[in-house]
Design a protein around this motif. Sequence first.
Motif, mmCIF file in Angstrom:
data_model
loop_
_atom_site.group_PDB
_atom_site.id
_atom_site.type_symbol
_atom_site.label_atom_id
_atom_site.label_comp_id
_atom_site.label_asym_id
_atom_site.label_seq_id
_atom_site.Cartn_x
_atom_site.Cartn_y
_atom_site.Cartn_z
ATOM 1 N N ALA A 54 0.837 -1.204 0.000
ATOM 2 C CA ALA A 54 0.000 0.000 0.000
ATOM 3 C C ALA A 54 0.871 1.254 0.000
ATOM 4 C CB ALA A 54 -0.932 -0.011 1.208
ATOM 5 N N TRP A 55 1.963 1.209 0.759
ATOM 6 C CA TRP A 55 2.896 2.358 0.809
ATOM 7 C C TRP A 55 3.485 2.639 -0.576
ATOM 8 C CZ3 TRP A 55 8.525 1.408 0.854
ATOM 9 C CH2 TRP A 55 9.269 2.604 0.916
ATOM 10 N N ARG A 56 3.942 1.557 -1.266
ATOM 11 C CA ARG A 56 4.538 1.769 -2.580
ATOM 12 C C ARG A 56 3.489 2.309 -3.568
ATOM 13 N NH1 ARG A 56 9.033 3.123 -1.869
ATOM 14 N NH2 ARG A 56 9.009 3.374 -4.123
ATOM 15 N N GLU A 57 2.259 1.822 -3.439
ATOM 16 C CA GLU A 57 1.210 2.313 -4.336
ATOM 17 C C GLU A 57 0.949 3.797 -4.096
ATOM 18 O OE1 GLU A 57 -3.441 1.364 -5.610
ATOM 19 O OE2 GLU A 57 -2.486 0.242 -3.974
ATOM 20 N N ILE A 58 0.883 4.166 -2.820
ATOM 21 C CA ILE A 58 0.662 5.584 -2.498
ATOM 22 C C ILE A 58 1.823 6.425 -3.000
ATOM 23 C CG2 ILE A 58 0.525 7.234 -0.582
ATOM 24 C CD1 ILE A 58 -0.997 4.974 0.975
ATOM 25 N N TRP A 78 8.187 5.644 6.820
ATOM 26 C CA TRP A 78 6.751 5.426 7.004
ATOM 27 C C TRP A 78 6.139 6.432 7.968
ATOM 28 C CZ3 TRP A 78 5.699 -0.594 7.475
ATOM 29 C CH2 TRP A 78 5.835 -1.165 6.190
ATOM 30 N N SER A 79 6.840 6.721 9.026
ATOM 31 C CA SER A 79 6.276 7.633 10.025
ATOM 32 C C SER A 79 6.096 9.029 9.425
ATOM 33 C CB SER A 79 7.174 7.698 11.257
ATOM 34 O OG SER A 79 8.466 8.193 10.912
ATOM 35 N N GLN A 80 7.024 9.444 8.530
ATOM 36 C CA GLN A 80 6.897 10.764 7.898
ATOM 37 C C GLN A 80 5.706 10.800 6.944
ATOM 38 O OE1 GLN A 80 10.997 10.469 6.444
ATOM 39 N NE2 GLN A 80 11.379 12.504 7.356
ATOM 40 N N LEU A 81 5.522 9.735 6.162
ATOM 41 C CA LEU A 81 4.403 9.700 5.235
ATOM 42 C C LEU A 81 3.082 9.620 5.989
ATOM 43 C CD1 LEU A 81 3.682 9.685 2.232
ATOM 44 C CD2 LEU A 81 3.700 7.186 2.313
ATOM 45 N N HIS A 82 3.097 8.974 7.165
ATOM 46 C CA HIS A 82 1.886 8.856 7.977
ATOM 47 C C HIS A 82 1.370 10.242 8.367
ATOM 48 C CE1 HIS A 82 -0.754 7.791 11.346
ATOM 49 N NE2 HIS A 82 -0.765 6.534 10.864
ATOM 50 N N ALA A 83 2.280 11.178 8.468
ATOM 51 C CA ALA A 83 1.903 12.535 8.875
ATOM 52 C C ALA A 83 1.538 13.419 7.687
ATOM 53 C CB ALA A 83 3.052 13.173 9.655
ATOM 54 N N ARG A 84 1.536 12.883 6.469
ATOM 55 C CA ARG A 84 1.227 13.672 5.267
ATOM 56 C C ARG A 84 -0.015 13.085 4.566
ATOM 57 N NH1 ARG A 84 5.741 16.634 3.401
ATOM 58 N NH2 ARG A 84 4.298 17.409 1.811
ATOM 59 N N PHE A 144 -1.607 7.118 3.652
ATOM 60 C CA PHE A 144 -0.872 6.066 4.363
ATOM 61 C C PHE A 144 -1.439 5.822 5.762
ATOM 62 C CE2 PHE A 144 2.886 4.430 6.740
ATOM 63 C CZ PHE A 144 3.046 3.246 6.032
ATOM 64 N N ALA A 145 -1.897 6.861 6.430
ATOM 65 C CA ALA A 145 -2.489 6.688 7.761
ATOM 66 C C ALA A 145 -3.734 5.819 7.675
ATOM 67 C CB ALA A 145 -2.822 8.043 8.363
ATOM 68 N N VAL A 193 3.652 4.480 13.499
ATOM 69 C CA VAL A 193 3.557 5.937 13.637
ATOM 70 C C VAL A 193 4.800 6.498 14.308
ATOM 71 C CG1 VAL A 193 2.277 7.817 14.741
ATOM 72 C CG2 VAL A 193 1.031 5.924 13.670
ATOM 73 N N ALA A 194 5.335 5.747 15.297
ATOM 74 C CA ALA A 194 6.509 6.227 16.042
ATOM 75 C C ALA A 194 7.810 6.005 15.272
ATOM 76 C CB ALA A 194 6.583 5.530 17.389
ATOM 77 N N GLY A 195 7.754 5.280 14.176
ATOM 78 C CA GLY A 195 8.941 5.058 13.369
ATOM 79 C C GLY A 195 9.761 3.852 13.789
ATOM 80 N N TYR A 196 9.246 3.046 14.731
ATOM 81 C CA TYR A 196 10.000 1.876 15.160
ATOM 82 C C TYR A 196 9.905 0.740 14.139
ATOM 83 C CZ TYR A 196 10.311 4.286 19.606
ATOM 84 O OH TYR A 196 10.569 5.207 20.571
ATOM 85 N N ILE A 197 8.786 0.657 13.475
ATOM 86 C CA ILE A 197 8.670 -0.268 12.343
ATOM 87 C C ILE A 197 8.564 0.589 11.082
ATOM 88 C CG2 ILE A 197 7.228 -1.985 11.181
ATOM 89 C CD1 ILE A 197 6.397 -3.059 13.849
ATOM 90 N N ASN A 198 9.467 0.340 10.156
ATOM 91 C CA ASN A 198 9.474 1.138 8.919
ATOM 92 C C ASN A 198 9.574 0.221 7.705
ATOM 93 O OD1 ASN A 198 12.168 0.350 8.722
ATOM 94 N ND2 ASN A 198 12.892 2.172 9.809
ATOM 95 N N GLU A 199 9.860 0.837 6.556
ATOM 96 C CA GLU A 199 9.881 0.093 5.300
ATOM 97 C C GLU A 199 10.970 -0.968 5.263
ATOM 98 O OE1 GLU A 199 11.960 4.096 4.623
ATOM 99 O OE2 GLU A 199 10.319 3.255 5.810
ATOM 100 N N TYR A 200 11.907 -0.939 6.221
ATOM 101 C CA TYR A 200 13.000 -1.914 6.227
ATOM 102 C C TYR A 200 12.738 -3.077 7.195
ATOM 103 C CZ TYR A 200 15.566 1.684 3.712
ATOM 104 O OH TYR A 200 15.962 2.605 2.776
ATOM 105 N N PHE A 201 11.490 -3.306 7.572
ATOM 106 C CA PHE A 201 11.177 -4.339 8.568
ATOM 107 C C PHE A 201 11.673 -5.711 8.130
ATOM 108 C CE2 PHE A 201 7.625 -4.388 5.643
ATOM 109 C CZ PHE A 201 7.353 -5.732 5.467
ATOM 110 N N ALA A 202 11.693 -5.986 6.833
ATOM 111 C CA ALA A 202 12.072 -7.320 6.360
ATOM 112 C C ALA A 202 13.550 -7.606 6.565
ATOM 113 C CB ALA A 202 11.713 -7.465 4.890
#
Length: 821
Positions: A31-35, A174-180, A195-196, A213-222
């Motif tokens: 979903a993030w990549r699509e957005i 992810w956390s930055q995009l969540h705020a936009r 994204f939110a 939201v806090a940035g602890y899990i981001n796009e590099y989770f894998a």
Amino acid sequence: MFALILYKSVHMADFEAIRLGSSDLDRLHDAWREIVNDSLSDAHERDRDATNRVESTDVDVARAKALGDRLELIAQAMTAHVPQATSVFLDGLQRQGDDLRQPAFWHRVAAQDVSIMITNPHNSLNITLSRGQLETLMGERLSAIEWRQIDKRTAQFDQRKARDDIAFLRHHGWSQLHARPEFTSKSASGEPENFAEATNRILTSRLARALVVAGYINEYFALYVSMYYGQHLRPRALNYSIHALDRGVADINADLDADDVEAIITDKGTDVFRDRAAYNVSVLDHLLTKRPSEAKMMVEQLATWDSPDRDFAEIYLKSGKEQVTLVRLLAPLIPGAITSFVMDAPREMLAQVVDAALDYSGALVEGDVINQVVIDNYRQFPSISEAAGPTGLARRKHQTMDAIAKLGIQLPATSPLTSIARGRAVALNAYQLNEENIADLTRQDSLALDAVLAGSPPVYNVALARAGEYLALVRSRDDAVTISDPHQFLPIIRDAIEAALDPHQLAHLIRASSSDCHVENLSDAPESVWSTLAAQHRMTPSASNLLKYLDHAGSIDDSAAKLLERVETISATNQVPDADRGRLAAAILNARDSIPSADHRVNLAASLQLPAPLDTSSLSPESGQLVGLLIRAKMLADHEATFASELMVDWPTREAALAQSSQAPDFISPLSLPPQNLTQFFHSGDIPQRLKESVLSRITAFIPSADKDGVCATTEFAISIAADLQITTIDQLRESGAPDRDIVALLVDSKSVTPADISTQLRMLAEPYPAIADRGYGRKVVPADDIHVRLLEILRKAGIVSKHEPEKDGRAVYLRRPPNA
């Protein structure tokens, strides 16, 4: 790492699904990549639109629409009756609906000298507004300069905003995009999603959402899972491999550097670039720069040109760094689609990208949608432009001009081209036939074809092949001629015929040539232009030329007539045999439809100096002066056969001929003057009196076939000259219906009739004449005019009348008594 452990403790099964790419976090990643992809596409489009607006000199489209809406409301508010029928007129043209919302309309309205008219046929509304009055009603100044300044600042702001958004979307977490929340996907089936909203929809626990939201899990989770389940790679490369390559789903905008790409090649090998999953802007940038062989692999896959291929290519065209190199590789593979593809290139790269597309597709290119783009930008094409220069181009034979010619484009100016490109443009006829190009390609300023031929035979051939354009160009310049050198007049005409110019074009070519261009001997010119040469006064009107023309055309037609309309005499008649001169004279005289003036025709024919009169059978009968003029000019014999011929079609023709005849008094007869024409003959003011007297002297031959009017006209003429007619003639006139009074006048005027003849004639007239023909009784009354007085005197001397005297309106006559009374 700690966040993933915490996530695993709450979502064990989903954590295990990460290595399979089927977890909730993977779905959130998708979903993030699509957005991001959709938002990047939108930002690039906004950047392109804003850039166009910054560089535009026209009224902004949005402003034009707003102004049009306002003007329409004002116009309709001026009447309460059928307001929708209200129209606005500008420069005499009706404007309604979308017309009022066009930038060109408002650009014109903003001009200093403009007024508009508002009308409504249903209530006779007709109001003219000056620009100042319109400004008052609109509530704003109508100034294109002010609009431009405001719109440019707005466009520059929109451009900066779009480019800031592009920069953010390429480098964020992810956390930055969540705020936009303004960045959303373009949902085909539902509402756009930011994204939110995607996070709330996909992640089922508050803990998971909070970690994102806090940035602890981001796009590099894998990456953290790869420690347990995968081979170690650079973080971004590993993340890209897991989410794109391993899953077979392209991540077009994933941010990778050169080392990342090289790490992927080490891990996956180069064959991976044959897979659409490898489509990525950063990857293709690196391949095009450093690995041309691998770049070709990806481009060959792109050339299948299905929807995923087009989508990636379009994104790369907007956001990649090596667009030109990509187009060079792609153009030969998709020459039928490359033109429509490169049209969407960023404006700052447009010229180079289009140049590459044309250069590398060459004559195989298709699709004229790009033609205007080429015309607007070719001066910046590195492969053909002297100013743009060939810096960075491979040493090869460029095919740009071949592609331009294939698309049917004709360049407005050849001067910006390199010498090689200019030569190719000439060879391929890929340039506009205008004054600037002719001067550039022939190295001289004249538009005359002989000068063009001397400067450049290929350009000369093009001018003939595109005769319509060339002749329009000549028309546009007052002092221009098509041919300036008289010696080249006929050679160029022959070339024009060979080039298949139509008759109208040939006529224009000849008409617009120098006034010195002339043909002395018509045989030197092609027969197909003889008519044009004659009509344009471009041939000598000699007897020999006119005979050749006559033999070709069959008559002195309209074109020959135009040649002869300014000519008083035909030249070089001694070079033509007598028989041919007669034939030419007859043709000229018979050309009534082409040369209406009989005088002019006769003068022309007379200049041929005919040795003998023409045969009447060689001429077409024609009413009017012609026959008379020919008799006067001695080109028709002045004898009875001429007057008895079919040339005498009516009285005006015969009258004109008789008026010019000097021999008619000697041969006049009913054959040359039909008795039915006696009335017109004796009443004519043009017929000489000598001829009338000659007819009167022979009138007994005419009277039997004459009508009563003719007889009356005869007696009137005879009376007017006090003719001394024989009694037999007078008697014949009486029997043919001459009025009694006229018979009396003729009897009185005749010197040869006797009183006995007079009495005999009086007895045959109506009363009162029989009553005074012999002696008798009583008193008779006759008219009191001079004729009757003279008659009574003759009768008195003859012993028939004793006396006569005036009485009221007549004259009283007293007869002598008979001898036995």
